[in-house]
Motif scaffolding. Sequence first.
Motif, PDB file in Angstrom:
ATOM      1  N   ARG A 183       2.738  17.870  11.275  1.00 49.69           N
ATOM      2  CA  ARG A 183       2.404  16.448  11.197  1.00 49.69           C
ATOM      3  C   ARG A 183       1.349  16.200  10.124  1.00 49.69           C
ATOM      4  O   ARG A 183       1.438  15.240   9.351  1.00 49.69           O
ATOM      5  CB  ARG A 183       1.907  15.970  12.568  1.00 49.69           C
ATOM      6  N   ALA A 184       0.340  17.064  10.066  1.00 43.06           N
ATOM      7  CA  ALA A 184      -0.705  16.900   9.056  1.00 43.06           C
ATOM      8  C   ALA A 184      -0.150  17.055   7.648  1.00 43.06           C
ATOM      9  O   ALA A 184      -0.527  16.315   6.728  1.00 43.06           O
ATOM     10  CB  ALA A 184      -1.823  17.906   9.304  1.00 43.06           C
ATOM     11  N   ALA A 185       0.753  18.013   7.463  1.00 43.26           N
ATOM     12  CA  ALA A 185       1.345  18.207   6.139  1.00 43.26           C
ATOM     13  C   ALA A 185       2.162  16.998   5.707  1.00 43.26           C
ATOM     14  O   ALA A 185       2.245  16.684   4.516  1.00 43.26           O
ATOM     15  CB  ALA A 185       2.225  19.455   6.141  1.00 43.26           C
ATOM     16  N   ASP A 186       2.756  16.296   6.663  1.00 43.22           N
ATOM     17  CA  ASP A 186       3.586  15.133   6.349  1.00 43.22           C
ATOM     18  C   ASP A 186       2.793  13.844   6.166  1.00 43.22           C
ATOM     19  O   ASP A 186       3.268  12.913   5.522  1.00 43.22           O
ATOM     20  CB  ASP A 186       4.618  14.915   7.457  1.00 43.22           C
ATOM     21  N   GLU A 187       1.592  13.762   6.747  1.00 44.16           N
ATOM     22  CA  GLU A 187       0.878  12.485   6.802  1.00 44.16           C
ATOM     23  C   GLU A 187      -0.409  12.413   5.989  1.00 44.16           C
ATOM     24  O   GLU A 187      -0.900  11.315   5.716  1.00 44.16           O
ATOM     25  CB  GLU A 187       0.521  12.154   8.256  1.00 44.16           C
ATOM     26  N   THR A 188      -1.001  13.530   5.599  1.00 42.20           N
ATOM     27  CA  THR A 188      -2.337  13.495   5.014  1.00 42.20           C
ATOM     28  C   THR A 188      -2.316  13.172   3.516  1.00 42.20           C
ATOM     29  O   THR A 188      -1.412  13.555   2.791  1.00 42.20           O
ATOM     30  CB  THR A 188      -3.072  14.827   5.229  1.00 42.20           C
ATOM     31  N   LEU A 189      -3.372  12.481   3.104  1.00 42.72           N
ATOM     32  CA  LEU A 189      -3.561  12.103   1.704  1.00 42.72           C
ATOM     33  C   LEU A 189      -5.054  12.076   1.418  1.00 42.72           C
ATOM     34  O   LEU A 189      -5.827  11.501   2.183  1.00 42.72           O
ATOM     35  CB  LEU A 189      -2.950  10.728   1.439  1.00 42.72           C
ATOM     36  N   ALA A 190      -5.459  12.714   0.319  1.00 43.55           N
ATOM     37  CA  ALA A 190      -6.869  12.767  -0.053  1.00 43.55           C
ATOM     38  C   ALA A 190      -7.181  11.662  -1.058  1.00 43.55           C
ATOM     39  O   ALA A 190      -6.564  11.597  -2.124  1.00 43.55           O
ATOM     40  CB  ALA A 190      -7.212  14.128  -0.637  1.00 43.55           C
TER      41      ALA A 190
END
Length: 220
Positions: A183-190
């Motif tokens: 889920r984190a790989a699909d949703e995160t943005l810096a």
Amino acid sequence: MLRAAGVGIGDEVVVPAFGNVEVAEAVTLVGALPVFADIDPVTYCLDPYAVEAAVTSRTAAVVVVHRFGRPADVGQLHEVGQRHGLLVLEQAESEAPYDEVAQRRQRAAYLDGRLRGVRTPDGGDGHTYQQYVVRVPGNGRPDRDAFARAVRARGVECRVPVKTPVHRLPEFRRYVSLPETERAADETLALPVDASLTKRDMQRIVAACNALGGLLQPAS
């Protein structure tokens, strides 16, 4: 550190799949097998409960990686290590000067109070905001990636912090359930919070992100 501790052939080492491949590569270099455990969705670091569930009779060590300036729950992870007789190693991020950290925190607080339509990071436990990582809610990668493209088109630099979890890479592919990692790989943005950013830069970031808020599901 693994080699010096006597970790080698036949041993297992618990590592995160959310992050750099170098940690898993270091494990294989000493002849051991990397075993991937899930992350805490708030800190993006190893979840102590997931680590404990991954421990077997062959587990020799755990490598804890602090992520984005938010430290892992080292206390609980060391307790897991003590219960099972495991070596617990930490990979720390490079430390920024105090004044730079203070400015990053100031910019992060500005974004925390103004961003809409994304989930802002939890700032607890001494977060230094090496990266300001938000969640773009939706139905997986297409939503986050479309959001990133639209933000860049508005002149704001942003980056996907972890494009592919290590357990998805061909050389380390594992059929293991890591729902928070996926889920984190699909949703995160810096988003940028560099000390060099001006107030106008920060306003541009907020305006670019908030202009897209209506295209996304509300953050819960």
